[in-house]
Design a protein around this motif. Structure first.
Motif, mmCIF file in Angstrom:
data_model
loop_
_atom_site.group_PDB
_atom_site.id
_atom_site.type_symbol
_atom_site.label_atom_id
_atom_site.label_comp_id
_atom_site.label_asym_id
_atom_site.label_seq_id
_atom_site.Cartn_x
_atom_site.Cartn_y
_atom_site.Cartn_z
ATOM 1 N N MET A 15 0.938 -0.855 0.291
ATOM 2 C CA MET A 15 -0.168 0.154 0.175
ATOM 3 C C MET A 15 1.365 1.251 0.269
ATOM 4 N N ILE A 16 1.707 1.644 0.552
ATOM 5 C CA ILE A 16 2.836 2.271 0.501
ATOM 6 C C ILE A 16 3.458 2.623 -0.463
ATOM 7 N N THR A 17 4.010 1.705 -1.010
ATOM 8 C CA THR A 17 4.680 1.660 -2.598
ATOM 9 C C THR A 17 3.707 1.965 -3.572
ATOM 10 N N SER A 18 2.357 1.734 -3.022
ATOM 11 C CA SER A 18 1.795 2.206 -3.966
ATOM 12 C C SER A 18 1.402 3.374 -4.231
ATOM 13 N N ALA A 19 0.977 4.150 -2.939
ATOM 14 C CA ALA A 19 0.530 5.769 -2.590
ATOM 15 C C ALA A 19 2.218 6.392 -3.385
ATOM 16 N N ILE A 20 3.001 5.923 -3.302
ATOM 17 C CA ILE A 20 4.350 6.080 -3.374
ATOM 18 C C ILE A 20 4.198 6.511 -4.647
ATOM 19 N N LYS A 21 3.890 5.836 -5.859
ATOM 20 C CA LYS A 21 3.881 5.380 -6.813
ATOM 21 C C LYS A 21 3.139 6.679 -7.507
ATOM 22 N N GLN A 22 2.147 6.282 -7.266
ATOM 23 C CA GLN A 22 0.352 6.911 -7.266
ATOM 24 C C GLN A 22 0.891 9.280 -7.737
ATOM 25 N N ARG A 23 1.525 8.938 -6.714
ATOM 26 C CA ARG A 23 2.075 10.015 -6.432
ATOM 27 C C ARG A 23 2.855 10.779 -7.432
ATOM 28 N N GLU A 24 3.852 10.036 -7.734
ATOM 29 C CA GLU A 24 4.999 10.475 -8.251
ATOM 30 C C GLU A 24 4.162 10.181 -9.688
ATOM 31 N N VAL A 25 3.533 9.408 -10.466
ATOM 32 C CA VAL A 25 3.040 9.811 -11.418
ATOM 33 C C VAL A 25 1.320 10.470 -11.498
ATOM 34 N N ASP A 26 1.223 10.750 -10.575
ATOM 35 C CA ASP A 26 0.155 12.578 -10.103
ATOM 36 C C ASP A 26 1.093 13.606 -10.993
ATOM 37 N N GLU A 27 2.523 13.622 -10.033
ATOM 38 C CA GLU A 27 2.665 14.939 -10.227
ATOM 39 C C GLU A 27 3.966 14.501 -10.929
ATOM 40 N N ARG A 28 4.210 13.764 -11.452
ATOM 41 C CA ARG A 28 5.831 13.530 -12.947
ATOM 42 C C ARG A 28 6.717 14.158 -11.940
ATOM 43 N N ILE A 29 6.562 13.123 -10.466
ATOM 44 C CA ILE A 29 8.457 13.933 -10.502
ATOM 45 C C ILE A 29 9.079 11.856 -9.464
ATOM 46 N N GLN A 30 10.286 12.611 -8.503
ATOM 47 C CA GLN A 30 10.901 11.195 -7.871
ATOM 48 C C GLN A 30 10.117 12.013 -6.570
ATOM 49 N N LEU A 31 10.133 10.903 -5.465
ATOM 50 C CA LEU A 31 9.624 11.781 -4.104
ATOM 51 C C LEU A 31 10.878 11.605 -3.444
ATOM 52 N N ASP A 32 11.118 12.423 -2.976
ATOM 53 C CA ASP A 32 12.277 12.775 -1.407
ATOM 54 C C ASP A 32 12.057 12.002 -0.544
ATOM 55 N N ASP A 33 12.549 11.306 -0.140
ATOM 56 C CA ASP A 33 12.557 11.275 1.645
ATOM 57 C C ASP A 33 11.310 11.800 2.419
ATOM 58 N N THR A 34 11.314 13.377 2.060
ATOM 59 C CA THR A 34 10.872 14.178 2.937
ATOM 60 C C THR A 34 9.073 13.653 2.474
ATOM 61 N N GLN A 35 9.135 14.150 1.448
ATOM 62 C CA GLN A 35 7.993 13.770 0.477
ATOM 63 C C GLN A 35 7.095 11.865 0.742
ATOM 64 N N VAL A 36 8.387 11.271 1.268
ATOM 65 C CA VAL A 36 7.805 9.769 0.885
ATOM 66 C C VAL A 36 7.125 10.176 2.154
ATOM 67 N N LEU A 37 7.863 10.554 3.596
ATOM 68 C CA LEU A 37 7.041 11.351 5.300
ATOM 69 C C LEU A 37 6.104 11.232 4.760
ATOM 70 N N ALA A 38 5.950 12.075 4.361
ATOM 71 C CA ALA A 38 4.065 13.018 3.896
ATOM 72 C C ALA A 38 3.068 12.252 3.388
ATOM 73 N N VAL A 39 3.912 11.237 2.754
ATOM 74 C CA VAL A 39 2.391 10.023 2.064
ATOM 75 C C VAL A 39 2.277 9.222 2.981
ATOM 76 N N ILE A 40 3.168 8.442 3.534
ATOM 77 C CA ILE A 40 3.130 7.663 4.799
ATOM 78 C C ILE A 40 2.304 8.817 6.297
ATOM 79 N N GLU A 41 2.800 9.208 7.036
ATOM 80 C CA GLU A 41 1.658 10.455 7.389
ATOM 81 C C GLU A 41 -0.295 10.613 7.069
ATOM 82 N N LYS A 42 0.137 10.655 5.707
ATOM 83 C CA LYS A 42 -1.642 10.739 5.280
ATOM 84 C C LYS A 42 -1.604 9.832 5.445
#
Length: 149
Positions: A29-56
């Motif tokens: 679920m975590i990896t899916s949420a990370i990949k979804q955000r990367e695809v939506d925003e066309r970026i590579q998430l850094d650790d801070t952004q990954v933490l934001a995904v997990i926090e959400k």
């Protein structure tokens, strides 16, 4: 130092080998949420952004727990709590109340905030330093109270 995404990937491999389906499902679920955000925003998430995904994800589960408790579904409460516990593994150590108060005072000083009108500047600074390490809603409320709001 490997990135948080690398750590999550390694944990997924370990869970697969151990046939730990609960942990594996949560990590997927975590990896899916990370990949979804990367695809939506066309970026590579850094650790801070990954933490934001997990926090959400944690926040969503806490809200679900409240709903399930009011509905008397203790079985679902337990499931959501297990997922929160697995997600918490990736979050940095939480800040104490004193540390949060110190960061709030520092953010106010750095932003030069004197009134509620300048709360946004101070909140942006606070978010950089405390994201993922404290409940930002309560930190925001404390900041607002200090600025007289």
């Amino acid at each position: 130092m490997s990135s948080l995404k690398d750590r999550i990937t390694e944990d997924m491999k370990t869970a697969m080998k151990a046939k730990d389906s609960e942990r594996l499902g949560t990590i997927r679920m975590i990896t899916s949420a990370i990949k979804q955000r990367e695809v939506d925003e066309r970026i590579q998430l850094d650790d801070t952004q990954v933490l934001a995904v997990i926090e959400k994800m944690i926040k969503m589960r806490k809200e679900s727990i409240a709903q399930f408790q009011s509905g008397g579904r203790e079985d679902l409460v337990a499931k959501e709590q297990k997922e929160i516990d697995l997600l918490q593994v990736y979050m940095p150590e939480a800040l104490s109340e004193a540390e949060v108060d110190a960061l709030i005072a520092q953010a106010i000083a750095e932003a030069g905030a004197t009134s509620i009108k300048e709360m946004g500047k101070a909140m942006a600074l606070l978010k950089q330093k405390a994201q993922g390490r404290t409940d930002m809603a309560s930190a925001s409320a404390k900041l607002k109270a200090k600025l007289g709001g």
